[in-house]
Design a protein around this motif. Structure first.
Motif, mmCIF file in Angstrom:
data_model
loop_
_atom_site.group_PDB
_atom_site.id
_atom_site.type_symbol
_atom_site.label_atom_id
_atom_site.label_comp_id
_atom_site.label_asym_id
_atom_site.label_seq_id
_atom_site.Cartn_x
_atom_site.Cartn_y
_atom_site.Cartn_z
ATOM 1 N N ASP A 184 -5.144 2.029 3.404
ATOM 2 C CA ASP A 184 -5.381 1.804 2.189
ATOM 3 C C ASP A 184 -6.453 2.961 1.419
ATOM 4 O O ASP A 184 -6.163 3.551 0.351
ATOM 5 C CB ASP A 184 -5.965 0.337 1.803
ATOM 6 N N THR A 223 0.966 -1.283 0.290
ATOM 7 C CA THR A 223 0.075 0.053 0.102
ATOM 8 C C THR A 223 0.727 1.267 0.031
ATOM 9 O O THR A 223 0.549 2.142 -0.885
ATOM 10 C CB THR A 223 -0.944 -0.055 1.170
ATOM 11 N N ASP A 238 -2.862 -1.456 -5.860
ATOM 12 C CA ASP A 238 -3.831 -1.567 -4.869
ATOM 13 C C ASP A 238 -4.650 -2.838 -5.001
ATOM 14 O O ASP A 238 -5.224 -3.068 -3.934
ATOM 15 C CB ASP A 238 -4.706 -0.456 -5.265
#
Length: 287
Positions: free
Chosen positions: A93, A39, A72
């Motif tokens: 995130d 992330t 992602d």
């Protein structure tokens, strides 16, 4: 010892602070660290895209945003595979996604050509970033909803943030492709309207396929799937912007089908919950 008394004797729960300290400094498993590291790498790519956009290297900015979208997609699946999902990871995130898919695409398009219509271009960029923030906040709230049916995981409510970023950059793909479309000043207005439309899809409740229903590949389909993946990778390397433009068109074309499928699920649920009809007594029969 304080005045001859034990420290734990002063504590209503003896050893409580020591236990809290031990919990605070216990080792964190690597399976939890790895998804968060990916992330952070995606966040670095989003920030790098902004840097490239300010320097006028828009092709590099596009590739950095696309790479952030790939990262992602990897971090969440890796966290679930390693059973390393945490609340901290979910919040990190979301913060990274806002930069990668809200701020970076908006600034890239603004520095590319939307600055030619200053007020409207900046307005569209801000609206897009705001829509991304609202989309992410709604997604986080939806994670805590225990009443969702099982089939709901096959759909996203509103366009996902990574997809919104990829879709929003379509005018730039066309400019960088072999078509070499040049967006004159009059065409920038169309681009702004398009960007506002994508922002509306992100903030809306329109269902989009999530792709989570794609599971294992049947044994007899392994070779065709591997061949398709190889062709996709070759096209991505050879004609990256052309392939991205085609994917955007396909993705937008799937929206009506996702809406229809979502409504079909809702109808089936409504029919399942509908009370059964009570049989009426035959005419002339005893009550």
């Amino acid at each position: 010892m304080i005045d001859g008394r034990d420290h734990d004797a002063l504590d209503p729960v003896p050893g409580a602070h020591a236990g809290a300290r031990r919990r605070r400094f216990r080792n964190v498993p690597l399976r939890i660290v790895l998804p968060n590291l990916i992330t952070l790498l995606a966040l670095c790519l989003g920030l790098t895209a902004i840097r490239y956009a300010t320097e006028g290297s828009f092709e590099k900015a596009v590739f950095a945003i696309v790479a952030a979208a790939v990262f992602d997609g990897v971090d969440g699946r890796l966290a679930r595979a390693l059973k390393g999902t945490t609340r901290f990871g979910a919040e990190l995130d979301s913060l990274a996604d806002f930069v990668d898919f809200g701020v970076a695409p908006a600034l890239t398009l603004y520095f590319w050509n939307m600055h030619e219509i200053k007020s409207f271009g900046w307005f569209a960029a801000m609206v897009f970033a705001i829509a991304c923030a609202l989309r992410l906040a709604r997604f986080n709230v939806g994670l805590d909803d225990p009443d969702k049916p099982a089939w709901a995981s096959n759909f996203f409510t509103g366009m996902p943030a990574p997809a919104g970023a990829i879709v929003a950059l379509l005018p730039l793909y066309l400019h960088l492709s072999v078509l070499g479309w040049s967006f004159e000043r009059w065409a920038v207005g169309i681009e702004i309207v398009y960007l506002l439309g994508v922002a509306g899809l992100m903030a809306s409740a329109i269902p989009h396929y999530s792709g989570k229903s794609i599971g294992r590949v049947p044994r007899e389909q392994v070779i065709p799937v591997l061949f398709a993946i190889a062709v996709f990778v070759l096209l991505l390397v050879t004609f990256p912007t052309e392939l991205l433009a085609a994917l955007v068109v396909v993705f937008l074309g799937l929206i009506p089908f996702s809406i229809r499928s979502h409504r079909a699920h809702l109808r089936r649920d409504a029919e399942r919950l509908k009370p059964a009809a009570v049989p009426t007594a035959a005419a002339g029969g005893d009550a």
